[in-house]
Design an enzyme around this catalytic site. Structure first.
Site, PDB file in Angstrom:
ATOM      1  N   GLU A   1       7.632  39.404 -59.260  1.00  0.00           N
ATOM      2  CA  GLU A   1       6.614  38.556 -59.878  1.00  0.00           C
ATOM      3  C   GLU A   1       6.973  38.411 -61.356  1.00  0.00           C
ATOM      4  O   GLU A   1       6.426  39.080 -62.226  1.00  0.00           O
ATOM      5  CB  GLU A   1       5.229  39.163 -59.649  1.00  0.00           C
ATOM      6  CG  GLU A   1       4.877  39.199 -58.159  1.00  0.00           C
ATOM      7  CD  GLU A   1       3.621  39.986 -57.834  1.00  0.00           C
ATOM      8  OE1 GLU A   1       2.842  40.294 -58.761  1.00  0.00           O
ATOM      9  OE2 GLU A   1       3.416  40.310 -56.645  1.00  0.00           O
TER      10      GLU A   1
ATOM     11  N   HIS B   1       5.252  44.445 -60.009  1.00  0.00           N
ATOM     12  CA  HIS B   1       6.029  44.006 -58.863  1.00  0.00           C
ATOM     13  C   HIS B   1       7.212  43.225 -59.424  1.00  0.00           C
ATOM     14  O   HIS B   1       7.017  42.170 -60.046  1.00  0.00           O
ATOM     15  CB  HIS B   1       5.185  43.143 -57.925  1.00  0.00           C
ATOM     16  CG  HIS B   1       4.056  43.887 -57.285  1.00  0.00           C
ATOM     17  ND1 HIS B   1       2.816  43.331 -57.039  1.00  0.00           N
ATOM     18  CD2 HIS B   1       3.977  45.175 -56.846  1.00  0.00           C
ATOM     19  CE1 HIS B   1       2.029  44.228 -56.471  1.00  0.00           C
ATOM     20  NE2 HIS B   1       2.701  45.354 -56.358  1.00  0.00           N
TER      21      HIS B   1
ATOM     22  N   HIS C   1       0.292  39.623 -62.747  1.00  0.00           N
ATOM     23  CA  HIS C   1       0.934  39.508 -61.438  1.00  0.00           C
ATOM     24  C   HIS C   1       1.246  38.042 -61.151  1.00  0.00           C
ATOM     25  O   HIS C   1       1.061  37.170 -62.000  1.00  0.00           O
ATOM     26  CB  HIS C   1       0.015  40.070 -60.351  1.00  0.00           C
ATOM     27  CG  HIS C   1      -0.057  41.561 -60.331  1.00  0.00           C
ATOM     28  ND1 HIS C   1       0.296  42.317 -59.235  1.00  0.00           N
ATOM     29  CD2 HIS C   1      -0.427  42.454 -61.277  1.00  0.00           C
ATOM     30  CE1 HIS C   1       0.118  43.596 -59.492  1.00  0.00           C
ATOM     31  NE2 HIS C   1      -0.322  43.710 -60.736  1.00  0.00           N
TER      32      HIS C   1
ATOM     33  N   GLU D   1      -3.571  36.967 -61.697  1.00  0.00           N
ATOM     34  CA  GLU D   1      -2.586  36.330 -60.818  1.00  0.00           C
ATOM     35  C   GLU D   1      -2.272  34.981 -61.450  1.00  0.00           C
ATOM     36  O   GLU D   1      -3.089  34.074 -61.462  1.00  0.00           O
ATOM     37  CB  GLU D   1      -3.147  36.175 -59.410  1.00  0.00           C
ATOM     38  CG  GLU D   1      -3.475  37.495 -58.717  1.00  0.00           C
ATOM     39  CD  GLU D   1      -2.251  38.205 -58.182  1.00  0.00           C
ATOM     40  OE1 GLU D   1      -1.155  37.595 -58.198  1.00  0.00           O
ATOM     41  OE2 GLU D   1      -2.374  39.364 -57.733  1.00  0.00           O
TER      42      GLU D   1
END
Length: 640
Positions: free
Chosen positions: A245, A242, A380, A472
């Site tokens: 990110e 992404h 991410h 994350e």
């Protein structure tokens, strides 16, 4: 003498979004309820899905009048330069502030309103809930406290906002200063800077191009760059799937610097990693998305700008959904244990030119085929948690724990990263948005969080030998450059210790008994684990396993199977478990056929190879067509 003031462009966010500003530093005139309290007035904070959720998506004032305010205490005297405003994140309500004033104070008692000459400045706010809007102070002003005082708001809504405040500490008071222990270059890098590194242990190569033609660069670290060495495992980190990110991208660029510098210093841990592992770092899988987010800036890109590729495709949902192919086959089979559980072929529809497959996804799939990866991680941002496969749930359930056959080892891998991350491992940290992952020890099965059909992690597990999970990294998807030193310290040990896990379990070489040549694509079965792997082109293999004793059976087309017991210890190094296979004599094959018997065929391997050739052929055709279109002059077609 007056202290020198920093340039306006150098002033970073105070850290409402990144949580550097504590809840205790934020106050408000009133709140509708605790779930819409001042602690929720942070830029890009996301709401829960329930109406009236304890974790809602903004600060919302109880009253609709011009006496409402959100106040931030910078703790130290600060040169305030601007405010970034955003509306409420909610699937139930539309609320935002359209205009506001800014007030400053040194004691939170006496307040001065920002002036534009002789009149009070009215700042323009939002026109929708999600787009961040920057308001620069006409005159940067030193104070300790700052208030946002809404003057008008969406006519059908309430006074609700999310905010970030820009400001510089005075000399000696930089709250964002961090010791650069590793002497690294901490800033958001331009696209081409990833190409610079140590030449003696590195190689830079590309695996393809984005839709807009930007190259997908990979940096390789090895004592023998450019070559797979027998018995040496291959590892990958992928970031920037992404594009907005951005932290993962920067961490990998910092990791490149760190590995180079520490290798040259003789750091034994790094030397061992580089000499015993072939490491591949892909900092930007979605460079088009990153460019879009970078152009707006770390605080103004919002929650979604740059997330998708240029075509609007979410790359983390764009890989073939092999999960449902496997589960459907198991449900239809008389004996589910006979259904192949690995190396599942890409479906036919996915290989066509008109399939909705991004060029970035095509490039990564081809990369996965070319290199026998053993372990990887997908970096991410926007949360603090480590997730592991399966990401896709059975029967399309929105949330359901969906474990793989390697669930215990995946949980170990996730725990390794989470337990060594300085923020994830802090029991006193607050939640990023609305989910408290500390109740899960900061790790969670992907499907138990939310279903993700077509994820890269699931595809990697079912189509290749590589185990991969998602990290994350931070509440803030695109941290300001001033945050990068702290984020490097938060993640450095985790990045290294996770990489070291590629040396757990068993490894060996499958060879022909007579020729002693390696046997490619031999199947390695571990008793009690319903997930097999294959040997690489040279016959070497790596099977990641927790400590224990295992019965391992190896089979290859045209050979008698072989079995041995292999013990995995607690030590962080693999157990050598080689296999020698005896070829089935031609006479024996004739006898089997004469009696009507069947020799096991590796049909799935042939189909897998065929589908990959089709995918690569369609990719070439698409790339040629796109190149021709890009060569055409604007306003007309090319003429001879």
């Amino acid at each position: 003498a007056a202290l020198p003031l920093p340039a306006l462009s150098d002033c970073p966010p105070l850290g409402l979004e990144s949580l550097r500003v504590d809840d205790s530093q934020i106050r408000a005139s009133s709140s509708q309820r605790s779930g819409l309290g001042p602690q929720r007035g942070r830029l890009n904070i996301q709401s829960g899905i329930q109406d009236g959720d304890l974790y809602d998506g903004a600060w919302c004032a109880q009253f609709k009048d011009r006496q409402q305010w959100l106040e931030v205490d910078a703790v130290h005297p600060t040169l305030f330069t601007g405010v970034i405003l955003q509306g409420r994140n909610s699937i139930w309500s539309w609320d935002w502030v359209e205009t506001y004033k800014v007030q400053l104070s040194n004691d939170s008692v006496g307040w001065q309103t920002c002036m534009n000459g002789t009149t009070e400045t009215i700042f323009k706010g939002n026109r929708d809930p999600e787009t961040p809007v920057l308001g620069l102070l006409p005159t940067p002003t030193v104070a300790r406290f700052i208030r946002i005082n809404p003057q008008s708001w969406f006519s059908n809504g309430s006074i609700c906002l999310r905010a970030e405040v820009l400001g510089c500490g005075l000399q000696g008071r930089y709250r964002w200063e961090f010791l650069k222990h590793d002497d690294l270059d901490f800033r958001h890098h331009s696209y081409m800077e990833m190409r610079k590194c140590c030449p003696n242990i590195t190689r830079i190569y590309t695996i393809g191009r984005s839709y807009m033609g930007l190259k997908l660069y990979v940096m390789e670290f090895s004592d023998n760059p450019g070559k797979h060495e027998l018995g040496e495992p291959e590892f990958r980190y992928v970031a920037g799937m992404h594009g907005n990110e951005a932290l993962g991208r920067e961490l990998l660029l910092n990791l490149m610097q760190f590995l180079c510098k520490e290798y040259l210093k003789g750091n034994q841990r790094v030397v061992r990693l580089v000499t015993e592992t072939r490491i591949h770092l892909l900092p930007s899988m979605n460079p088009d998305g990153y460019e879009a987010a970078y152009e707006k800036g770390s605080e103004l890109a919002g929650w979604a700008d740059g997330r998708y590729n240029f075509e609007g495709i979410d790359l983390n949902h764009n890989f073939p959904d092999l999960n449902n192919i496997l589960w459907d086959a198991q449900e239809k089979a008389a004996d589910a244990s006979k259904v192949p559980n690995h190396y599942i072929p890409i479906p036919e529809y996915y290989t066509r030119e008109d399939a909705t497959v991004a060029p970035e996804t095509r490039a990564v799939i081809s990369w996965m085929q070319d290199i026998p990866f053993v372990l990887g991680a997908n970096l991410h941002g926007g949360e603090l948690v480590v997730t592991y496969p399966f990401d896709c749930t059975r029967d399309w359930a929105p949330q359901e724990n969906t474990p793989t056959a390697d669930d215990t080892f995946f949980r170990w891998l996730a725990s390794v990263y989470a337990s060594t991350h300085l923020v994830l491992s802090n029991p006193d940290r607050r939640v990023c948005h609305y989910e408290d992952f500390q109740s899960h020890n900061n790790i969670i099965n992907g499907g138990a969080w939310h279903t993700v059909p077509g994820s890269m992690n699931d595809f990697s597990y079912l189509h290749t030998n590589c185990l991969e999970l998602t990290v994350e990294l931070s509440c803030d998807k695109f941290p300001h450059a001033s945050e990068l030193p702290a984020e490097w310290e938060n993640n450095k040990e985790s990045l290294l210790v996770y990489l070291e896990q590629v040396h757990r379990g068993i490894k060996g070489v499958v060879r022909d008994k007579v020729s002693r040549q390696g046997i490619a694509d031999a199947i390695i079965k571990v008793d009690g684990h319903a997930h097999d792997i294959r040997s690489a082109a040279d016959g070497d293999f790596w099977r990641l396993l927790n400590p224990g004793e295992y019965k391992v059976v190896v089979w290859a087309k045209g050979y008698f199977p072989s079995m041995r017991r292999c013990r995995v210890g607690m030590e962080p190094r693999p157990t050598i478990c080689d296999f020698t296979l005896t070829e089935i004599p031609a006479q024996r094959l004739k006898e089997i056929h004469a009696k009507g018997g069947r020799v096991p065929q590796d049909h799935q391997l042939r189909v897998r190879a065929l589908r990959l050739r089709k995918l690569r052929a369609s990719t070439k055709a698409i790339n040629r067509r796109r190149e021709k279109q890009q060569l055409q002059p604007r306003g007309g077609s090319m003429k001879n």
